[in-house]
Design an enzyme around this catalytic site. Sequence first.
Site, short mmCIF file in Angstrom:
data_model
loop_
_atom_site.label_atom_id
_atom_site.label_comp_id
_atom_site.label_asym_id
_atom_site.label_seq_id
_atom_site.Cartn_x
_atom_site.Cartn_y
_atom_site.Cartn_z
N CYS A 190 0.54 -1.34 0.06
CA CYS A 190 -0.42 -0.12 0.08
C CYS A 190 0.93 1.61 0.12
O CYS A 190 1.70 1.54 0.62
CB CYS A 190 -0.83 -0.25 0.99
SG CYS A 190 -2.23 1.31 1.26
N HIS A 249 -9.09 -4.10 -1.36
CA HIS A 249 -8.11 -3.37 -1.21
C HIS A 249 -8.67 -1.81 -1.19
O HIS A 249 -8.40 -0.91 0.11
CB HIS A 249 -6.75 -3.72 -1.79
CG HIS A 249 -4.92 -2.81 -1.03
ND1 HIS A 249 -4.19 -3.07 0.13
CD2 HIS A 249 -5.65 -1.24 -1.42
CE1 HIS A 249 -3.61 -2.08 -0.40
NE2 HIS A 249 -4.62 -1.50 -0.03
N GLU A 250 -8.98 -1.20 -2.41
CA GLU A 250 -9.35 0.00 -2.22
C GLU A 250 -10.78 0.02 -1.78
O GLU A 250 -10.74 1.39 -1.28
CB GLU A 250 -9.56 0.50 -3.83
CG GLU A 250 -7.96 0.20 -4.35
CD GLU A 250 -6.64 0.43 -4.09
OE1 GLU A 250 -7.08 1.58 -2.76
OE2 GLU A 250 -5.75 0.35 -3.99
N HIS A 292 -10.23 0.74 2.41
CA HIS A 292 -9.96 2.31 2.72
C HIS A 292 -11.28 3.21 2.77
O HIS A 292 -10.80 4.11 4.12
CB HIS A 292 -8.86 2.88 1.71
CG HIS A 292 -7.56 2.43 1.28
ND1 HIS A 292 -6.76 2.80 2.71
CD2 HIS A 292 -6.51 1.70 0.44
CE1 HIS A 292 -5.54 2.44 2.46
NE2 HIS A 292 -5.16 1.59 0.88
#
Length: 174
Positions: free
Chosen positions: A101, A143-144, A147
């Site tokens: 990241c 993953h995004e 966030h």
Amino acid sequence: MSAMAEIAQLGAPVLRQIAEAVDDIHCDGIRQLIETLKTTLANSQGVGLAAPQMGVSKRLIIVASRPTTRYPYAPLMQPTVMINPSFTPLSEAQEKGWEGCLSIPGIRALVPRYTDISIDYLDSQGQAVTMVLSGFVARVFQHEYDHLDGKVYLDRVVDNADIVAESEFFKLVG
Ligand code: NI
């Protein structure tokens, strides 16, 4: 303004906040945010970026995939802006794979993710899009997406032994 913005680093409170839905896709602030994300991603070795990493707590991500020095085996996918995204796993199947990241430099870890997902989002013109993603690109999306919910990939690591220094990662995959 499409200058490359500074990327929020782990510890920045914005990375731990639940991001707000985007309600006006066409306002100047969101148009600028999209340009900033695109420019920053293009100038990095990353394969995705989320608005909170730019210090903006909004539900907007870019998913891209291309072979880079950070991800030598990534498939090619045009950078895609996804606004207010959501997803549903298409099966319970999960697979561990390597992630890193831009907000957590110098570290890589094996992270379990759903291998096949169906996603929904609004594109940069406000059109609703539904798409099925598999494998590496499904991983980047998850993953995004994390966030936007104030999570980072290290939160998903199941064994601390799965966390390695980036220099060791390159030995493993090199
Ligand atoms: Ni990230």
